[in-house]
Scaffold this active site. Structure first.
Site, mmCIF file in Angstrom:
data_model
loop_
_atom_site.group_PDB
_atom_site.id
_atom_site.type_symbol
_atom_site.label_atom_id
_atom_site.label_comp_id
_atom_site.label_asym_id
_atom_site.label_seq_id
_atom_site.Cartn_x
_atom_site.Cartn_y
_atom_site.Cartn_z
ATOM 1 N N LYS A 93 0.849 -1.203 0.000
ATOM 2 C CA LYS A 93 0.000 0.000 0.000
ATOM 3 C C LYS A 93 0.887 1.257 0.000
ATOM 4 C CE LYS A 93 -3.663 2.264 2.673
ATOM 5 N NZ LYS A 93 -4.636 2.078 3.757
ATOM 6 N N GLU B 16 -10.230 7.360 5.428
ATOM 7 C CA GLU B 16 -10.301 6.441 6.572
ATOM 8 C C GLU B 16 -10.824 7.092 7.856
ATOM 9 O OE1 GLU B 16 -6.419 4.638 6.575
ATOM 10 O OE2 GLU B 16 -6.854 3.571 4.726
#
Ligand code: AMP
Length: 569
Positions: free
Chosen positions: A68, A145
């Site tokens: 990621k 997030e």
């Protein structure tokens, strides 16, 4: 059916909105956390999750994690002979989660809300969207997030609590958001963060300490298998210190074991610089939200790394009180993504909820400033959309050439907060040809920033109305739609390890990792057990495999608990 996915640096989760609530879906091992790891097996098939994580240590050249962190770059990772881009590896994780959800729900899953760190740049967001497409998912929305964490908390919140701060420390990123909740409207007032600060950095510090204190020779840094083992041991020690006062890191090079003992105070001291870096994004978010600390009703923890007591203490010191962690910090982001999926599906239970988000960083162009007469200073950053503006947003600003005979205006687009453009992140550039002999030589530059955090740039020559669009897609770090389609086909052709056999494959991978840790008699004994279990698997007869797996698991569990007690050679 739209699912919510938390595509994490370390672990990924998938959740659905069903019967008025968000629910996590377990993988084929019955676990809700799927490690974001991919490995290529001996027979060329792909393993995702826990089996792949075990193989990081035993087969580091065939396994990958932490990709990621590379999203949005054009880095390639080799798993054995095959090269993968970061978004392809992420796609394999997404595909595995999609299959888990399809198995659990009994129907196809084709759409998803995927979460990204609020601080993810345009290229990182586009790479995440591409990963979704490569996994055969339509990405309905990229959700920040901390906003997802806030959504999960927001619908659980007690009366009277309205202003809260989400403190989200994941594996690779740190995000802070300040939210205001009023009459069903959840408004992100400000976001701030650090794209290069997360739980993995604490592991890196421990690895450095290990080389300083354990007398392990520096040359071992170049031994990939040793480093994988050391990093895994440091990760275990870091986690152990979340529950117990002391931990030990032991890593051997086959000839000798090196060790380092540490307690929480030593961890805190070693990580003091990392802990100090948590402060500035918090201060910036509060300042941008124009909210004094005292007015916060609650502080919410998200991200696995907030399980560390030293991080919680640091947060408590900063806020003068202990943060709230009613929802498991590993799970809160995925649950929030499922709430967003519910909102997308217009679920009646969420009728009253409205969510607004902000642009977490400023977006603008590089300009030249006249500093008197014919003297110019180049490369100044001029924001068009200021950070923490509510999204979606569209803003326009007019620019002029500095010289009368100038034929081209070069628009270079940046994101960031620094005064000089070159200190910010470059997103792309666009050349605008100016007509000569016209009165108005201005160019209108329009920035449109959508709810997914994706930017569109359009320049209009005022006199001719000619429009130029910036194709940020053209970055070397990004795949074109055509490349995505090609790679989708290539990925679909990869052999995936069968779901119904993943449990035994994971057990075998774990046994192989333990085998490398052991020496002498126990090692021989485990080696024989592994061969025995492999023979049972080869029989392809469930009447043989099921009991063999049960007793093999007991043996592996036994050795796992013993593995810290390294026998003498
Ligand atoms: P996330 O990206 O939210 O999954 O966060 C993963 C990070 O949380 C990794 O760096 C993990 O090492 C860390 N983490 C997970 N559980 C614990 C724990 N019990 N103690 C310390 N760190 C943890």
């Amino acid at each position: 059916m739209i699912v919510g996915i938390d595509l994490g640096t370390t672990n990924s989760l998938i959740a659905v909105w069903e019967d008025g609530a968000a629910r996590l879906i377990p993988n084929s091992l019955g676990e809700v956390l799927t490690p974001s790891c991919v490995s290529v097996d001996e027979d060329g098939s792909i393993l995702v999750g826990r089996a792949a994580r075990e193989r990081l240590q035993t087969h580091p050249q065939h396994s990958a994690a932490n990709f990621k962190r590379l999203m949005g770059s054009d880095k390639t990772l080799f798993l054995g002979k095959r090269a993968f881009r970061p978004e392809e590896l992420s796609a394999l994780v997404l595909r595995s989660l999609k299959e888990d959800a399809e198995a659990a729900l009994g129907r196809p899953v084709e759409e998803a809300v995927i979460t990204v760190p609020a601080y993810f740049s345009d290229a990182q967001r586009k790479a995440t969207r591409a990963a979704g497409q490569l996994a055969g998912l339509k990405v309905e929305r990229l959700l920040n997030e901390p906003t997802a964490a806030a959504l999960a908390y927001g619908i659980h919140l007690r009366e009277g609590e309205s202003k809260f701060l989400v403190f989200d420390l994941g594996g690779g990123t740190f995000d802070v958001s300040v939210l205001d909740l009023f009459d069903g409207v959840m408004e992100v007032r400000a976001s701030a963060g650090d794209n290069h600060l997360g739980g993995e950095d604490f592991v890196t510090v421990l690895v450095e300490r290990f080389f300083e204190t354990s007398k392990a020779p520096a040359a071992l840094r170049h031994d990939a298998a040793f480093m994988q083992r050391l990093v895994a041991q440091a990760e275990l020690a870091k986690r152990a210190l979340s529950d117990s006062p002391r931990a030990e890191i032991i890593a051997g090079d086959g000839r000798q074991d090196y060790r380092m003992e540490l307690d929480e105070a030593a961890l805190e001291k070693a990580c003091a610089l990392l802990l100090a870096r948590l402060r500035s994004p918090v201060e910036r978010a509060l300042r941008d939200a124009s909210l004094p600390l005292a007015e916060l009703d609650n502080i919410v923890l998200a991200g696995g790394a907030t399980r560390m007591p030293i991080v919680r203490r640091m947060a408590a010191r900063m806020f003068g009180r202990f943060p709230s962690c009613e929802i498991n910090p590993d799970e809160v982001v995925a649950l929030g993504a499922a709430v967003q999926a519910g909102l997308k599906m217009r679920d009646a239970a969420l009728d009253e909820v409205v969510m607004t988000d902000v642009a977490p960083y400023s977006l603008g162009v590089s300009t030249t400033v006249r500093i008197g007469g014919d003297h110019f200073s180049h490369g100044h950053f001029d924001p068009i959309i200021e950070r923490n503006t509510v999204v979606p947003v569209s803003r326009v600003k007019r620019y002029f050439p500095i010289r009368d005979d100038q034929q081209i205006i070069e628009l270079v687009v940046y994101q960031g907060e620094a005064r000089m453009a070159s200190d910010n992140i470059k997103l792309g550039q666009l050349e605008v040809r100016l007509p000569s002999g016209v009165e108005d030589r201005g160019v209108d530059v329009r920035f449109t920033y959508d709810v997914n955090g994706l930017l569109q740039v359009e320049a209009t020559v005022v006199s001719t109305k000619e429009v130029h669009s910036l194709v940020i897609e053209g970055n070397p770090g990004l795949l074109s739609e055509q490349e995505i389609a090609q790679r989708f086909v290539a990925l679909s052709e990869l052999k995936i390890h069968p779901r119904d056999r993943i449990e035994n494959r994971t057990l075998l991978a774990r046994a192989e990792r333990l085998y490398q840790h052991l020496r002498g008699m126990p090692r021989e004994q485990l080696g024989r057990e592994i061969t025995g279990f492999e023979t049972a698997l080869e029989s392809q007869d469930q009447r043989v495999i099921v009991p063999a797996a049960k007793s093999f698991r007991d043996v592996v569990d036994y050795f796992d608990h013993q593995s810290f007690l390294l026998p003498d050679a």
